[in-house]
Design a protein around this motif. Structure first.
Motif, PDB file in Angstrom:
ATOM      1  N   GLY A 262       0.822  -1.208   0.000  1.00 23.18           N
ATOM      2  CA  GLY A 262       0.000   0.000   0.000  1.00 23.18           C
ATOM      3  C   GLY A 262       0.852   1.251   0.000  1.00 23.18           C
ATOM      4  N   GLU A 263       0.214   2.384   0.213  1.00 23.88           N
ATOM      5  CA  GLU A 263       0.878   3.682   0.145  1.00 23.88           C
ATOM      6  C   GLU A 263       0.891   4.338   1.519  1.00 23.88           C
ATOM      7  N   LEU A 264       2.098   4.673   1.969  1.00 26.43           N
ATOM      8  CA  LEU A 264       2.264   5.371   3.237  1.00 26.43           C
ATOM      9  C   LEU A 264       2.331   6.875   2.996  1.00 26.43           C
ATOM     10  N   TYR A 265       1.925   7.630   3.991  1.00 26.86           N
ATOM     11  CA  TYR A 265       1.971   9.094   3.934  1.00 26.86           C
ATOM     12  C   TYR A 265       2.997   9.556   4.958  1.00 26.86           C
ATOM     13  N   ALA A 266       4.209   9.827   4.460  1.00 24.78           N
ATOM     14  CA  ALA A 266       5.330  10.103   5.351  1.00 24.78           C
ATOM     15  C   ALA A 266       5.632  11.582   5.494  1.00 24.78           C
ATOM     16  N   GLU A 267       5.450  12.361   4.422  1.00 21.25           N
ATOM     17  CA  GLU A 267       5.872  13.762   4.417  1.00 21.25           C
ATOM     18  C   GLU A 267       4.777  14.719   3.969  1.00 21.25           C
ATOM     19  N   ALA A 268       3.651  14.206   3.569  1.00 17.81           N
ATOM     20  CA  ALA A 268       2.576  15.058   3.057  1.00 17.81           C
ATOM     21  C   ALA A 268       1.239  14.399   3.318  1.00 17.81           C
ATOM     22  N   PRO A 277      -6.105  12.826   5.373  1.00 20.41           N
ATOM     23  CA  PRO A 277      -6.349  14.267   5.237  1.00 20.41           C
ATOM     24  C   PRO A 277      -5.882  15.091   6.428  1.00 20.41           C
ATOM     25  N   ASP A 278      -5.507  14.444   7.543  1.00 24.62           N
ATOM     26  CA  ASP A 278      -5.001  15.167   8.700  1.00 24.62           C
ATOM     27  C   ASP A 278      -3.951  14.299   9.386  1.00 24.62           C
ATOM     28  N   TYR A 279      -3.188  14.900  10.309  1.00 25.90           N
ATOM     29  CA  TYR A 279      -2.050  14.205  10.902  1.00 25.90           C
ATOM     30  C   TYR A 279      -2.463  12.942  11.652  1.00 25.90           C
ATOM     31  N   ILE A 280      -3.471  13.028  12.497  1.00 28.67           N
ATOM     32  CA  ILE A 280      -3.865  11.870  13.298  1.00 28.67           C
ATOM     33  C   ILE A 280      -4.335  10.730  12.405  1.00 28.67           C
ATOM     34  N   THR A 281      -5.134  11.042  11.401  1.00 21.74           N
ATOM     35  CA  THR A 281      -5.591  10.008  10.461  1.00 21.74           C
ATOM     36  C   THR A 281      -4.413   9.425   9.691  1.00 21.74           C
ATOM     37  N   MET A 282      -3.446  10.271   9.311  1.00 22.47           N
ATOM     38  CA  MET A 282      -2.252   9.802   8.613  1.00 22.47           C
ATOM     39  C   MET A 282      -1.493   8.774   9.447  1.00 22.47           C
ATOM     40  N   MET A 283      -1.273   9.070  10.722  1.00 23.76           N
ATOM     41  CA  MET A 283      -0.518   8.151  11.576  1.00 23.76           C
ATOM     42  C   MET A 283      -1.280   6.842  11.792  1.00 23.76           C
TER      43      MET A 283
END
Length: 297
Positions: A262-268, A277-283
């Motif tokens: 899958g795709e991780l969201y590390a820097e954006a 769409p937000d930091y908590i959801t990203m983590m």
């Protein structure tokens, strides 16, 4: 008497008409990239409006500012940067904009990690991938916003405290999920070295063909060494990152037989309708994908 009665009637109308609440004072903030902009927005609540210079899914290492970004910088009440070498382009933007202010470096106070590669030591700027570090961000942001808007200090503290409570709950949940994975299986292959702080905080080993910045290219020798390490490990899954070129990690995966996880969201962050769409959801998104890949099948 009739005139007095009319005057009393008018006084009653004006006295009991609902007063319009004064609009809250809003600090106009600029943040260097989306992850930071989201944290600023949550800390400031209704007393801040935030513009991110780097857009969603954008690479904060290789960002090329535009004239519109220069205008945003000139109009800002306060500017937030992560620092530690992440925003190498900011000096050029500040010069082009004629910006004379001093940005708030939100990573001040964080225990910065340096990656010693041969004779050179590189600072890892990706501090936000550890939630305790973002709690430090939040306190620095809170103090800067209060300095910019002291009249609303109580509201800003209340908003910051509520967000910090959410961050502490997030940190606990991540530790709980990682604890379900046997230590020997806590290995993850990603595009470049963005998860060092996550690894240190939560006990996961990350391997990547590319270094700390997407501005530098991996050598053939480094890629060959990584392939050998993966072949000797239990790693069976690789991850792409939303803001980086996928070809290099796909090359490593092809040589090792690793499958996409899958795709991780590390820097954006993702755009509003995406999975982060937000930091908590990203983590939470990143942790769930990695735990699923690391779990014995």
């Amino acid at each position: 008497m009739r005139r007095l009665t009319c005057l009393l009637g008018l006084w009653g109308i004006f006295s009991f008409a609902p007063a319009h609440a004064a609009a809250p004072h809003v600090v106009h903030a600029v943040a260097s990239f989306t992850v930071l902009a989201d944290v600023v927005a949550h800390v400031g609540g209704s007393h801040v409006s935030v513009t991110s210079l780097v857009p969603p899914d954008g690479d904060p290492h290789e960002f090329e500012p535009s004239p519109a970004d220069a205008r945003q910088l000139r109009q800002a009440d306060v500017v937030f940067m992560s620092g530690e070498g992440l925003e190498s382009w900011f000096g050029r933007l500040a010069h082009a904009a004629g910006y004379q202010g001093t940005p708030v470096i939100v990573s001040n106070g964080i225990d910065i990690y340096s990656d010693k590669n041969g004779q050179q030591s590189q600072i890892d700027p990706h501090v936000w991938n550890s939630v305790p570090n973002v709690i430090i961000w939040a306190t620095n942001i809170r103090d800067a916003l209060i300095a910019a808007d002291p009249a609303d200090a109580d509201d800003i503290r209340t908003s910051a405290n509520a967000y910090i409570a959410q961050l502490r709950a997030l940190d606990h949940d991540i530790r709980t999920q990682i604890a379900t994975i046997p230590v020997e299986r806590r290995r993850v292959l990603t595009s470049h070295e963005t998860f060092g702080y996550y690894g240190r905080a939560y006990g996961v080993t990350f391997m990547a063909p590319q270094g700390l910045s997407t501005e530098t290219e991996a050598s053939a020798g480094a890629v060959a060494k990584l392939i050998g390490q993966i072949q000797q490990s239990s790693m069976t899954t690789y991850f792409l990152e939303n803001a980086t070129d996928p070809r290099l990690v796909q090359q490593v995966a092809h040589a090792t037989g690793a499958q996409p996880g899958g795709e991780l969201y590390a820097e954006a962050l993702s755009p509003a309708g995406g999975p982060a769409p937000d930091y908590i959801t990203m983590m939470r998104h990143n942790t769930e994908l990695m735990v699923q890949a690391m779990r014995p099948h």
